[in-house]
Design an enzyme around this catalytic site. Structure first.
Site, short mmCIF file in Angstrom:
data_model
loop_
_atom_site.label_atom_id
_atom_site.label_comp_id
_atom_site.label_asym_id
_atom_site.label_seq_id
_atom_site.Cartn_x
_atom_site.Cartn_y
_atom_site.Cartn_z
N ARG A 187 64.25 37.09 43.40
CA ARG A 187 64.15 38.57 43.43
C ARG A 187 64.16 39.11 44.86
O ARG A 187 63.45 40.07 45.17
CB ARG A 187 62.90 39.06 42.69
CG ARG A 187 62.85 38.69 41.24
CD ARG A 187 63.96 39.37 40.43
NE ARG A 187 63.96 38.82 39.09
CZ ARG A 187 64.71 37.77 38.71
NH1 ARG A 187 65.56 37.21 39.55
NH2 ARG A 187 64.65 37.29 37.50
N CYS A 235 59.65 44.57 35.37
CA CYS A 235 58.48 43.71 35.60
C CYS A 235 57.81 44.12 36.90
O CYS A 235 58.47 44.21 37.94
CB CYS A 235 58.91 42.25 35.68
SG CYS A 235 59.35 41.60 34.07
N GLU A 306 56.76 42.60 42.38
CA GLU A 306 58.24 42.60 42.43
C GLU A 306 58.70 44.01 42.78
O GLU A 306 59.67 44.21 43.52
CB GLU A 306 58.80 42.19 41.06
CG GLU A 306 60.31 42.17 41.03
CD GLU A 306 60.87 41.69 39.69
OE1 GLU A 306 60.27 40.80 39.07
OE2 GLU A 306 61.90 42.24 39.28
#
Ligand SMILES: Cc1cc2nc3c(=O)[nH]c(=O)nc-3n(C[C@H](O)[C@H](O)[C@H](O)COP(=O)(O)OP(=O)(O)OC[C@H]3O[C@@H](n4cnc5c(N)ncnc54)[C@H](O)[C@@H]3O)c2cc1C
Length: 312
Positions: A187, A235, A306
Site C-alpha cells: 500500500r 480499510c 492505511e
C-alpha cells in the site's frame, strides 16, 4: 494581507476556489477548507500550477478521488490540486520495446492520472485483458492507485505498472520511470514530493468471458463484504505483517460497532470506519485512536493507518 493578495493574483489564471470546504472531494465526506483549490485538466496546467506554487512559496497537496484520505477539520494550507479532471480517455497499444514488453500477448493501457481506476478496470474487462480484475470496485483515480499501490485479492498495482510519468515538485522536471524500478511496497509507492501525471499498465490478452467473469465475481465479493455504499475511505488500517487481517483483530478486540459521534466501526467490515452523515474528521481520528488502543490491549499489536491524514 498584502502577501495573501499577491498569492491570490498569482493563481488567478487557474480560476481557483479559495477557502473551499474539502468534504465533497473526499469519500469520507469530511474535511475543512483548502486555501486555494484548483482542478487542472491537462498536464501542462499541473506543471504551470506547480511552478506558480513554488514561486509563491506555498505548499502543494495532491488529491485524486480522495478515497483514501482523511482531511482535517481545519483544512489544508496552500494549494490543493484535485486531479479528477486530468483525463482524456484510455489508450490501448502494443507495448514499447523499451518498456520491457516482449510478448505479443501483452497490451498497454495508458491514461492520465485522473482517469478513474473503475473505467480502466471495465475497459480491461470488456476488452478481454487480464491483470486488473482484482481492482473491481476500488474507487478513485489511477494516479492515486499507483501512489497507494492499491491492491486486493492478492494482487496490486506494482504487478502491472509498466511506466509512469511524474513531475518532481522540487526540480519541476518531468521524467518517465519504468515500473520495474519503482519502490513499491504494501500500500505504498515511496516517491517523495512528486506528482504522477500519466500511467501505462501492461495487461495480457485473454479469453474475454474468463476476464469478465473474474471481474464481476470480485465486484460481487467486494459489494457483499464491504460497506461500499457508505462514506468511508476503505480499510482504515494496514494489515499487520505476519498476523491476521486488521479487520479480524478489530472484531476480536470487541469494538465492532463502536462509535464516536457520527463515526462508526462498520458492522459489515470492522476495518472500515464509516461516516453516518454528521461525523467530522476529529470524530474519525478519535475513533481510530480507540480502535488502535483496543487492539493493542488485546493483542499487543500497534495498527498502522492505511488512510492518509492530510491537513492541519
Ligand atoms: C469503498 C472503498 C473501497 C476500497 N477498497 C480498496 C481496496 O480494495 N484496495 C485498496 O488498495 N484500496 C481500497 N480503497 C482505498 C482507495 O480507493 C485506494 O487507495 C485508491 O487507489 C486511492 O485513489 P484516489 O485517487 O482516491 O487517491 P487519494 O485518496 O486522492 O490519494 C491517496 C494518496 O495518494 C496521493 N495521490 C493521489 N493522486 C496522486 C497523483 N496523481 N500524484 C501523486 N500523489 C497522488 C494523495 O496525495 C494521497 O496521499 C477503498 C476505498 C473505498 C472508499
Amino acid at each position: 494581507m498584502g502577501k495573501s493578495c499577491d498569492i491570490k493574483k498569482m493563481f488567478a489564471p487557474f480560476a481557483p476556489e479559495t477557502h473551499k470546504a474539502m468534504d465533497r472531494y473526499t469519500s469520507f465526506r469530511v474535511g475543512g477548507p483548502a486555501d486555494i483549490l484548483v482542478l487542472p485538466q491537462t498536464m501542462e496546467q499541473v506543471i504551470a500550477l506547480a511552478k506558480t506554487a513554488q514561486k509563491a512559496g506555498v505548499p502543494v497537496t495532491i488529491l485524486g478521488g480522495g478515497t483514501n484520505v482523511l482531511i482535517s477539520d481545519k483544512g489544508v494550507r496552500g494549494l490543493v490540486m484535485v486531479l479528477t479532471r486530468l483525463r482524456q480517455g484510455i489508450e490501448q497499444t502494443a507495448p514499447h520495446m523499451n518498456t520491457g514488453g516482449d510478448s505479443s500477448d501483452q497490451i498497454c493501457l495508458t491514461a492520465l492520472a485522473g482517469e478513474r481506476l473503475g473505467n480502466i478496470c471495465r475497459h480491461a474487462a470488456d476488452s478481454g485483458l487480464a491483470g486488473l480484475a482484482w481492482a473491481a470496485g476500488i474507487p478513485g483515480t489511477i494516479g492515486g492507485a499507483v501512489m497507494m499501490n492499491a491492491g486486493a485479492f492478492g494482487s496490486d498495482m506494482s504487478q502491472i505498472v509498466m511506466e509512469i510519468e511524474v513531475l518532481d515538485l522540487t526540480t519541476l522536471e518531468t521524467t518517465v520511470l519504468p515500473g520495474n524500478r519503482l519502490p513499491f511496497s504494501y500500500r505504498k509507492l515511496a516517491l517523495e514530493n512528486s506528482i504522477v501525471l500519466k500511467v501505462r499498465l501492461g495487461l495480457a490478452k485473454a479469453d474475454p468471458g474468463t476476464v469478465r467473469d473474474e471481474f464481476y465475481r470480485n465486484l460481487k465479493t467486494k459489494q457483499s463484504t464491504q460497506p461500499v455504499s457508505q462514506a468511508s475511505a476503505g480499510c482504515y488500517f494496514k494489515n499487520p505483517p505476519g498476523f491476521k487481517p486488521a479487520g479480524f483483530l478489530i472484531e476480536q478486540a470487541g469494538i465492532k460497532n463502536a462509535r464516536c459521534n457520527g463515526a462508526m466501526v462498520s458492522d459489515l467490515h470492522a476495518n472500515f470506519i464509516v461516516n453516518h452523515g454528521n461525523a467530522c474528521a476529529s470524530d474519525i481520528l478519535n475513533l481510530a485512536v480507540q480502535i488502535r488502543k483496543s487492539v493493542y490491549e488485546k493483542f499487543g499489536i500497534t495498527l498502522k493507518e492505511e488512510v492518509k491524514t492530510i491537513g492541519d
